[in-house]
Design a protein around this motif. Structure first.
Motif, PDB file in Angstrom:
ATOM      1  N   ALA A  95       0.832  -1.206   0.000  1.00  0.00           N
ATOM      2  CA  ALA A  95       0.000   0.000   0.000  1.00  0.00           C
ATOM      3  C   ALA A  95       0.869   1.261   0.000  1.00  0.00           C
ATOM      4  O   ALA A  95       0.552   2.248  -0.671  1.00  0.00           O
ATOM      5  N   THR A  96       1.955   1.210   0.727  1.00  0.00           N
ATOM      6  CA  THR A  96       2.875   2.343   0.786  1.00  0.00           C
ATOM      7  C   THR A  96       3.483   2.608  -0.581  1.00  0.00           C
ATOM      8  O   THR A  96       3.538   3.762  -1.026  1.00  0.00           O
ATOM      9  N   LEU A 103       7.360  11.559  -2.395  1.00  0.00           N
ATOM     10  CA  LEU A 103       8.096  11.967  -1.204  1.00  0.00           C
ATOM     11  C   LEU A 103       8.425  13.452  -1.180  1.00  0.00           C
ATOM     12  O   LEU A 103       8.898  13.963  -0.160  1.00  0.00           O
ATOM     13  N   ALA A 104       8.152  14.160  -2.266  1.00  0.00           N
ATOM     14  CA  ALA A 104       8.304  15.618  -2.261  1.00  0.00           C
ATOM     15  C   ALA A 104       7.159  16.271  -1.490  1.00  0.00           C
ATOM     16  O   ALA A 104       7.292  17.400  -1.008  1.00  0.00           O
ATOM     17  N   ASP A 105       6.050  15.564  -1.347  1.00  0.00           N
ATOM     18  CA  ASP A 105       4.898  16.026  -0.575  1.00  0.00           C
ATOM     19  C   ASP A 105       5.114  15.587   0.879  1.00  0.00           C
ATOM     20  O   ASP A 105       5.210  14.395   1.162  1.00  0.00           O
ATOM     21  N   MET A 106       5.189  16.537   1.788  1.00  0.00           N
ATOM     22  CA  MET A 106       5.495  16.215   3.190  1.00  0.00           C
ATOM     23  C   MET A 106       4.479  15.252   3.794  1.00  0.00           C
ATOM     24  O   MET A 106       4.855  14.371   4.573  1.00  0.00           O
ATOM     25  N   ASN A 107       3.192  15.387   3.448  1.00  0.00           N
ATOM     26  CA  ASN A 107       2.191  14.451   3.965  1.00  0.00           C
ATOM     27  C   ASN A 107       2.464  13.030   3.486  1.00  0.00           C
ATOM     28  O   ASN A 107       2.365  12.075   4.259  1.00  0.00           O
ATOM     29  N   GLN A 108       2.816  12.887   2.217  1.00  0.00           N
ATOM     30  CA  GLN A 108       3.126  11.566   1.690  1.00  0.00           C
ATOM     31  C   GLN A 108       4.389  10.997   2.343  1.00  0.00           C
ATOM     32  O   GLN A 108       4.472   9.802   2.607  1.00  0.00           O
ATOM     33  N   MET A 109       5.356  11.870   2.587  1.00  0.00           N
ATOM     34  CA  MET A 109       6.587  11.430   3.263  1.00  0.00           C
ATOM     35  C   MET A 109       6.260  10.909   4.662  1.00  0.00           C
ATOM     36  O   MET A 109       6.782   9.869   5.085  1.00  0.00           O
ATOM     37  N   LEU A 110       5.374  11.596   5.373  1.00  0.00           N
ATOM     38  CA  LEU A 110       4.991  11.155   6.715  1.00  0.00           C
ATOM     39  C   LEU A 110       4.244   9.824   6.676  1.00  0.00           C
ATOM     40  O   LEU A 110       4.486   8.943   7.504  1.00  0.00           O
ATOM     41  N   PHE A 112       4.572   7.568   4.362  1.00  0.00           N
ATOM     42  CA  PHE A 112       5.597   6.598   3.987  1.00  0.00           C
ATOM     43  C   PHE A 112       6.373   6.145   5.228  1.00  0.00           C
ATOM     44  O   PHE A 112       6.516   4.947   5.489  1.00  0.00           O
ATOM     45  N   GLN A 113       6.838   7.099   6.011  1.00  0.00           N
ATOM     46  CA  GLN A 113       7.615   6.776   7.215  1.00  0.00           C
ATOM     47  C   GLN A 113       6.765   6.050   8.255  1.00  0.00           C
ATOM     48  O   GLN A 113       7.218   5.090   8.880  1.00  0.00           O
ATOM     49  N   LYS A 114       5.534   6.509   8.453  1.00  0.00           N
ATOM     50  CA  LYS A 114       4.628   5.876   9.410  1.00  0.00           C
ATOM     51  C   LYS A 114       4.388   4.427   9.026  1.00  0.00           C
ATOM     52  O   LYS A 114       4.461   3.523   9.862  1.00  0.00           O
ATOM     53  N   THR A 119       5.109  -1.389   9.736  1.00  0.00           N
ATOM     54  CA  THR A 119       5.603  -2.659   9.202  1.00  0.00           C
ATOM     55  C   THR A 119       6.611  -3.277  10.163  1.00  0.00           C
ATOM     56  O   THR A 119       6.584  -4.491  10.416  1.00  0.00           O
ATOM     57  N   GLY A 120       7.477  -2.458  10.729  1.00  0.00           N
ATOM     58  CA  GLY A 120       8.429  -2.954  11.725  1.00  0.00           C
ATOM     59  C   GLY A 120       7.724  -3.561  12.921  1.00  0.00           C
ATOM     60  O   GLY A 120       8.128  -4.625  13.421  1.00  0.00           O
ATOM     61  N   GLY A 121       6.665  -2.937  13.383  1.00  0.00           N
ATOM     62  CA  GLY A 121       5.892  -3.489  14.501  1.00  0.00           C
ATOM     63  C   GLY A 121       5.288  -4.839  14.154  1.00  0.00           C
ATOM     64  O   GLY A 121       5.316  -5.775  14.963  1.00  0.00           O
TER      65      GLY A 121
END
Length: 138
Positions: A95-96, A103-110, A112-114, A119-121
């Motif tokens: 989905a990510t 990733l130039a869009d800060m909301n999308q970057m957040l 992506f990182q979230k 996924t790590g959890g």
């Protein structure tokens, strides 16, 4: 973080089980709510899925909603946790990569990182299982 030599026995097991339960609750809450929202607003979800180029957007919306809701509930209660955690980890990465790569869009970057953190959890749950306070405990 490690368990010291003085943290042995039942108290360490109880703390680990409580921590895994809290982790399962926190990881599952978003998926339960997102899946429920998708299933109760199929038209809007399918519209968005279609706008990002997904094929058969109504079918995809239903399948994604069922995976999120069902998978979230399974993680919450600790049923088939390892299998479901792997499935949700793979789904979250997919989905990510489909919806959050601008990733130039800060909301999308957040997002992506979230999603990578989530996924790590799920991968941690896949390795360590649900803990003692779960339907699927062994």
């Amino acid at each position: 973080m490690s368990i010291s030599a003085t943290d042995t026995g039942a108290s360490a097991g109880t703390a680990a089980s409580a921590t895994l339960l809290v982790g399962r609750i926190l990881l599952s809450a978003m998926y339960i709510m997102a899946g429920f929202a998708k299933l109760t607003t199929i038209g809007a979800t399918a519209g968005w899925f279609g706008s990002i180029g997904l094929p058969a957007p109504t079918l995809v919306a239903i399948l994604v909603g069922l995976l999120e809701l069902g998978g979230g509930l399974a993680i919450l209660v600790g049923y088939q946790t390892r299998v479901v955690a792997v499935a949700l980890a793979v789904f979250t990465v997919a989905a990510t990569l489909i919806a959050h790569t601008d990733l130039a869009d800060m909301n999308q970057m957040l997002f992506f990182q979230k999603n990578l953190a989530i996924t790590g959890g799920f991968l941690i749950l896949a390795v360590f299982g649900p803990g003692a306070w779960a339907l699927g405990k062994r």
